[in-house]
Each structure stands twice: as C-alpha cells, then as structure tokens.
Design an enzyme around this catalytic site. Structure first.
Site, PDB file in Angstrom:
ATOM      1  N   PHE A   1       5.355  25.390   7.935  1.00  0.00           N
ATOM      2  CA  PHE A   1       5.743  24.305   8.828  1.00  0.00           C
ATOM      3  C   PHE A   1       4.704  24.042   9.916  1.00  0.00           C
ATOM      4  O   PHE A   1       4.720  23.003  10.555  1.00  0.00           O
ATOM      5  CB  PHE A   1       7.117  24.574   9.467  1.00  0.00           C
ATOM      6  N   ASP A   2       3.759  24.978  10.109  1.00  0.00           N
ATOM      7  CA  ASP A   2       2.725  24.764  11.126  1.00  0.00           C
ATOM      8  C   ASP A   2       1.589  25.759  10.928  1.00  0.00           C
ATOM      9  O   ASP A   2       1.807  26.906  10.515  1.00  0.00           O
ATOM     10  CB  ASP A   2       3.318  24.940  12.526  1.00  0.00           C
TER      11      ASP A   2
ATOM     12  N   TYR B   1      -3.041  31.028  13.559  1.00  0.00           N
ATOM     13  CA  TYR B   1      -1.703  31.346  13.063  1.00  0.00           C
ATOM     14  C   TYR B   1      -1.305  30.431  11.913  1.00  0.00           C
ATOM     15  O   TYR B   1      -1.841  29.340  11.726  1.00  0.00           O
ATOM     16  CB  TYR B   1      -0.671  31.192  14.186  1.00  0.00           C
TER      17      TYR B   1
ATOM     18  N   ILE C   1       7.314  30.554  21.966  1.00  0.00           N
ATOM     19  CA  ILE C   1       8.614  31.200  21.733  1.00  0.00           C
ATOM     20  C   ILE C   1       8.542  32.677  22.146  1.00  0.00           C
ATOM     21  O   ILE C   1       7.484  33.299  22.152  1.00  0.00           O
ATOM     22  CB  ILE C   1       9.056  31.078  20.258  1.00  0.00           C
TER      23      ILE C   1
ATOM     24  N   PHE D   1       5.415  34.450  10.867  1.00  0.00           N
ATOM     25  CA  PHE D   1       4.101  33.989  11.319  1.00  0.00           C
ATOM     26  C   PHE D   1       3.035  35.024  10.952  1.00  0.00           C
ATOM     27  O   PHE D   1       3.245  36.235  11.122  1.00  0.00           O
ATOM     28  CB  PHE D   1       4.069  33.817  12.842  1.00  0.00           C
TER      29      PHE D   1
ATOM     30  N   TYR E   1      13.622  29.474  17.565  1.00  0.00           N
ATOM     31  CA  TYR E   1      14.134  28.185  18.036  1.00  0.00           C
ATOM     32  C   TYR E   1      15.662  28.116  18.022  1.00  0.00           C
ATOM     33  O   TYR E   1      16.249  27.055  18.231  1.00  0.00           O
ATOM     34  CB  TYR E   1      13.524  27.043  17.217  1.00  0.00           C
TER      35      TYR E   1
END
Length: 224
Positions: free
Chosen positions: A144-145, A134, A172, A216, A198
């Site tokens: 961010f990730d 991902y 999530i 994502f 979030y």
C-alpha cells in the site's frame, strides 16, 4: 519493662484434653522471649511448629519458660513491631510494583531483523531526525506504500529516504516505538497491530482497511 505473664493453665489442665498442644505452643509463642523461642525452635507459624512437638514436650517447654522466666521483653516487643512494620512496608511496595507492572502497556508490534546494524550502538532517541527506506504491506501481501518503487521521489538517480523526528507522533506509534530499538543501517520487518497503526478507522485513501495489522520492511539509514 513488660509485665511477667501469669500461668494460664494448671498442671491438671495442661494434661487434660481440655487444653491442646496448639493452645500451649500458642501461649508460649505469645509470651516467651525471642531467645527462648529461637533456642527451642519455636519460631515460625504455629501449625508448622506444632508438627515438631508432642504434647508432653510442649508442656515441658511451657513449664521451662516459667522456671527460667524467659518472658518477652520490651525490646522483643519493639523489634517485633519494627519487623511487622517492615513486612507491611515491603508488602505495600510489592503490591505497588505489581500494580505498576500491570499498567505497563505491552508492545503492539513484533520485530524481525532482516539485516544487522552496521553500528548497533547507534540507536535513535526521541526527537532525533531519522532517515528510512520502507515498504508497507497488508497481511495478504498487498503493497500500500513504499519509497523504493514506482512513483517514489528520486534525487541523483537514488531514491529519497523518508525523514521525520522519531518518537514525536509524526508517524504511527508502531514506527516510533520500533525505530528507537534499531541500530544504524539495520533493516527489520515490523508487524504492527491495529492499535499502534491506523486502528479502527484505517486509512481508506491508502487502501488500508479498518483494524488492519500492517507489515513494514524498514531500513534505518540515517540518524541526526
């Protein structure tokens, strides 16, 4: 056995302005047998029936009902009661279904397929262990990730997928819900609203602001 109704109106009253066409037809609908109503096309709502008859025709039907003694029977009353009860139950069921539908939560994500699944029938179920690659971005494109870039774990020269039990709250909700619609090896872009990401708090440690919509790219590589 139902009692025969008495004539409500005299000949003079029927022909006077004192009694309207609707008054006559209403009395017939309340007292005539089901067969009489059907044969003379008197079923239905009073306003609609009244449009099909002139007053002299209504008087003729009124007299005919008494001449032929075509009055409502106990069987008609029983059937009418049954129909009314069924109608009431049907209305209640529809109301219940409508209320249930109103309480069904709408998905808080959208999915765009980037690569079709190699096995579209192989879809993870709640509790299955899934493997994913991902990349997570903010709406402005800021990453961010990811587990496919710098700092990601590698094993034997290959990136290590993220593994978790889907549908159990380990990630999530947007991920949990969306992954249970994906086939094996499918790659999709998921746009997840804050409520299923979030939320109000965000995730400051990962530079995810409050009420952030997240994007994502997720590839489902394994299902166990």
């Amino acid at each position: 056995m139902a009692a025969e109704p008495e004539s409500k109106y005299s000949k003079e009253q029927l022909e006077s302005e004192e009694v309207s066409k609707k008054d006559i037809l209403s009395f017939i609908q309340e007292n005539a047998s089901k067969a009489f109503l059907k044969a003379n096309k008197l079923n239905g709502k009073l306003n609609n029936v009244a449009k099909s008859f002139k007053k002299d025709q209504a008087i003729g039907l009124y007299n005919k009902m008494f001449e032929t003694k075509s009055f409502k029977t106990d069987a008609d009353d029983e059937e009418e009661g049954t129909v009314a009860e069924l109608t009431k139950k049907t209305a209640a069921m529809k109301a219940s279904e409508k209320e249930a539908a109103a309480h069904v939560e709408k998905p808080k994500y959208t999915k765009k397929i980037l690569k079709k699944a190699s096995k579209p029938d192989r879809i993870p179920r709640k509790g299955d262990l899934v493997s994913c690659f991902y990349t997570g971005k903010l709406q402005d494109g800021t990453v961010f990730d990811t587990n496919l870039g710098k700092g990601s774990k590698k094993r034997g020269g290959s990136y290590v997928p993220l593994k978790f039990k889907v549908g159990t709250g380990q990630v999530i909700r947007g991920w949990d819900e969306a992954l249970m619609t994906m086939g094996l090896d499918e790659k999709a872009e998921l746009t997840i609203q804050p409520e299923w990401a979030y939320g109000r708090k965000g995730l400051p440690d990962h530079k995810i602001p409050q009420n952030a919509t997240l994007i994502f790219e997720v590839e489902l590589t394994g299902i166990e």
